[in-house]
Each structure stands twice: as structure tokens, then as C-alpha cells.
Design an enzyme around this catalytic site. Structure first.
Site, short mmCIF file in Angstrom:
data_model
loop_
_atom_site.label_atom_id
_atom_site.label_comp_id
_atom_site.label_asym_id
_atom_site.label_seq_id
_atom_site.Cartn_x
_atom_site.Cartn_y
_atom_site.Cartn_z
N GLY A 1 -1.37 -2.65 -6.52
CA GLY A 1 -2.35 -1.90 -7.30
C GLY A 1 -1.95 -1.69 -8.74
O GLY A 1 -2.48 -0.79 -9.40
N VAL B 1 -5.05 5.70 -4.43
CA VAL B 1 -6.36 5.07 -4.59
C VAL B 1 -6.23 3.64 -5.12
O VAL B 1 -7.03 2.76 -4.74
CB VAL B 1 -7.26 5.93 -5.52
CG1 VAL B 1 -6.68 6.00 -6.94
CG2 VAL B 1 -8.68 5.39 -5.55
N CYS C 1 9.94 7.21 -8.49
CA CYS C 1 9.45 7.15 -7.11
C CYS C 1 10.28 7.95 -6.12
O CYS C 1 9.72 8.66 -5.28
CB CYS C 1 9.34 5.70 -6.66
SG CYS C 1 10.77 4.66 -7.07
N CYS D 1 12.96 -1.37 -9.58
CA CYS D 1 12.30 -1.31 -8.27
C CYS D 1 11.25 -2.40 -8.16
O CYS D 1 11.10 -3.04 -7.11
CB CYS D 1 11.67 0.06 -8.07
SG CYS D 1 10.76 0.22 -6.50
N MET E 1 0.83 -1.20 0.00
CA MET E 1 0.00 0.00 0.00
C MET E 1 0.87 1.25 0.00
O MET E 1 1.79 1.38 0.80
CB MET E 1 -0.95 -0.01 1.19
CG MET E 1 -1.88 -1.23 1.19
SD MET E 1 -3.13 -1.18 2.49
CE MET E 1 -4.18 0.17 1.90
#
Length: 365
Positions: free
Chosen positions: A121, A11, A197, A97, A7
Site C-alpha cells: 500500500g 486502509v 513500526c 525495513c 497487508m
């Protein structure tokens, strides 16, 4: 079945956890901290992301674990990122990654927590099928072609795919936001993260200069070798780049309307520290119909067929282009396209598909 969901506070991963909980899985959320250098930086969103994850887990009713993979990230991803830029190439650290952190460190940690599967996700799909009497896992494109992320997952292997769930693979982004809104998740309208990121929204050159010092050199015209200006370092430029060259006032070729054509980066000479540019978007130096790829990963564990027409993406967000593959051994292959491709860039990944199935890929030399 116990599933640990990676997580991020966005969303997509939030709805991933929600859907799995609704489907009856025993779900645990896991927040990965992969970067520490900028904890107090205005561009760093880690603290707020963790707050968002905790809030979502509370609403869904699942436990939350937090793990720090910063050391692993620096060693396995960021160090390679810097080496590639120093060598004049343009790497894609998000791909590394995924294979080294999210689907290796995270997967291993989840198994230690007693999980049978992990989930993320990502917009992609996994399909199990029987090939010659053996179970095999395929990576497929997402239903939402505008959000498909299979390109970034081409380095995954059979063992990783066998343990992975992608609940969003059959959904469209608008549906995901509606699901989040209906469940009362405050991240339903949260903006998607962009950029690499660990860089976030900060200016790329500003970030890179903290780790790689400037190294000025000449900018030359590839066609006649005249000096046009000076660059501050080859690592700040990529093939096909138009903006930021600071040579726009230098005239040369004209287009059909009589306008002077823009300059584009066409080549880097790392040994001489020279940046070569050409005029015009469709200059022959920017168009190539074949490339050499190395560091290949074929998801099925075997080379694709030779002299068979596949499609490939030589960069993210480009259309799949027809091609043939000639495996050369030692993790190398030549990929020949049916039509010339624009600005093939060393260091970027070329990813091969057969219809919706991602076969794997490699790094452009």
C-alpha cells in the site's frame, strides 16, 4: 497472475488488495509479524491489526497467510538501529525495513507461494521503460505529493521493482478512503499508523532506554565551550532538536525583538560524550550547503551524471532542493546544494530525484 499483497490492517493495504482483486488478479493477503517483544504491551496493536486484516480478506473474498519475520527483523533492522544510535547517529529503520523485510523476506516468501508479483500500500509508482534497448524499472513519486513514500523506498533495486506493484501510486488518500467506504471495509476510517513500526505510539526515549542504558555527559555551548547542563545520553538527541534539553532558562543571545533565542542541538562528540548546542534557529552551525553520503544505492545500478542539477531530500517531508552530485567511489558521494540546508543529520538518508523519478540515495555521514 497471482499477486501476494502485504497487508497491515490499515486502509491503504486493504484497498490495494481490493483493487487488484477487482482488476482480475489472483490475490492472496499476507500479514507479516515483525516484532514480538511487546505482544502484551499497551502500545502493541498487532493483535487488532491481524483481526482487521482477516475481516478485510473475508469481505474481499481472498485467502490470508500469516508469516513471522521477527527474527529476521531483529537481525537485519533492529540490531543496526541500536548500533547507529550508540554511534551517535539518527537512523531511519523504516527504510531498512522496506529493503530487507518487505521487499526481500516478504518477496522471497511470496515467490515460494507461487506469486508472480507482490504489492503493498505504499504511495509510489513503478514504471518500466526501454533504455539503450534494455528493459529498466524506475521508481516514481506518487501522484499525491503529501503522501509520497518514494523516500522510504530508495534502497530498492531492479529485481525488486520488477516484481512489485503499487496500485495506490496514482490515487489521493481521500480517494482511497472513499473506495474502502464504498466497498464496506470497516478500516475506511481507521487512523493511519505513525512513528517507527516497532515503537508505535510509545514515547521514544522510554523505548530506547530499555535497550541502551543512560550515559550522562555535558551539554556545552558550541560558541564559547561553557557548560550549560547535563544530558542522559547522546542517543536521546538529534541535530536540530530544540525540546527536551532542559536548558531553556539559560540566557544568551537575543533576537530582534529582545527575546532570548532557543537552544538547538548542533553537534555530538561521541568520544568525549559531549552534546554541543547553539542559540537561534538560523545559527551558522545548523546550516550547511554540502554533505557526504555513504552506503549509496542507485536504483538503475549506475551513478548519476556528475555536474548535473538534480534535486534531493535530506530528510522526509522536506521540499526537493536543487543539488549536484560528485561520485567519489566506494559507495560514497558528495552532494552540494544550491542553498544551505538546515540541520543535516548523520544517520538520516538523503534521497536524490530527477523530476518525479527517484534515482536512489545514501546515508548522511
Amino acid at each position: 497472475m497471482k499477486v501476494v499483497v502485504g497487508m497491515s490492517g490499515g486502509v491503504d493495504s486493504s484497498v490495494t488488495a481490493l483493487l487488484l482483486k477487482q482488476q482480475g488478479y489472483e490475490v492472496t493477503g499476507l500479514f507479516m509479524k515483525n516484532w514480538e517483544d511487546d505482544d502484551d504491551d499497551e502500545y502493541c496493536s498487532t493483535r487488532q491489526d491481524l483481526v482487521d486484516v482477516a475481516s478485510v480478506c473475508d469481505v474481499i473474498g481472498i485467502d490470508l497467510e500469516v508469516v513471522n519475520f521477527s527474527a529476521e527483523y531483529k537481525d537485519r533492522v533492529f540490531a543496526d538501529f541500536l548500533r547507529e544510535y550508540e554511534a551517535g547517529r539518527t537512523p531511519n529503520p523504516d527504510i531498512l525495513c522496506n529493503s530487507e523485510i518487505k521487499f526481500r523476506c516478504f518477496l522471497d516468501h511470496a515467490m515460494q507461494l507461487g506469486a508472480e508479483r507482490i504489492a503493498t500500500g505504499h504511495y509510489a509508482q513503478v514504471r518500466e521503460w526501454i533504455n539503450d534497448g534494455r528493459s529498466e524499472f524506475q521508481l516514481l513519486k506518487a501522484e499525491d505529493g503529501t503522501k509520497d513514500q518514494s523516500y522510504f523506498l530508495y534502497r530498492l533495486n531492479q529485481a525488486q521493482l520488477a516484481k512489485t506493484l503499487f496500485p495506490l501510486g496514482g490515487l489521493y488518500k481521500r480517494e482511497v478512503r472513499k473506495i474502502a467506504e464504498a466497498a464496506g471495509l470497516h478500516v475506511a476510517t481507521k487512523k493511519d499508523s505513525t512513528g517507527i513500526c516497532f515503537i508505535g505510539e510509545r514515547p521514544f526515549r522510554e523505548f530506547l532506554m530499555r535497550y541502551l542504558p543512560t550515559k550522562p555527559g555535558e551539554i556545552r555551548c558550541l560558541d564559547d565551550d561553557r557548560v550549560l547542563g547535563e544530558h542522559q545520553g547522546l542517543m536521546y538527541h538529534t541535530i536540530g532538536q530544540r525540546k527536551g534539553l532542559h536548558i531553556g532558562g539559560i540566557k544568551g543571545n537575543q533576537d530582534e525583538a529582545g527575546e532570548h533565542e532557543a537552544w538547538y542541538v548542533a553537534k555530538k562528540d561521541v568520544k568525549a560524550n559531549v552534546l554541543y548546542v547553539v542559540q537561534g534557529h538560523d545559527h551558522p552551525a545548523l546550516l550547511k550547503d554540502r554533505l557526504l553520503a555513504t552506503d549509496l544505492n542507485w536504483i538503475a545500478g549506475r551513478d548519476p551524471r556528475t555536474h548535473w542539477v538534480y534535486t534531493a531530500k535530506p530528510r522526509y517531508r522536506t521540499a526537493d532542493m536543487p543539488c549536484e552530485i560528485d561520485a567519489l567511489g566506494e559507495g560514497r558521494a558528495e552532494i552540494a546544494f544550491a542553498t544551505p540546508q538546515w540541520a543535516l543529520t548523520p544517520g538520516q538518508s538523503v534521497v536524490v530525484y530527477e523530476s518525479k523519478v527517484c534515482l536512489g540515495g545514501g546515508v548522511i555521514v
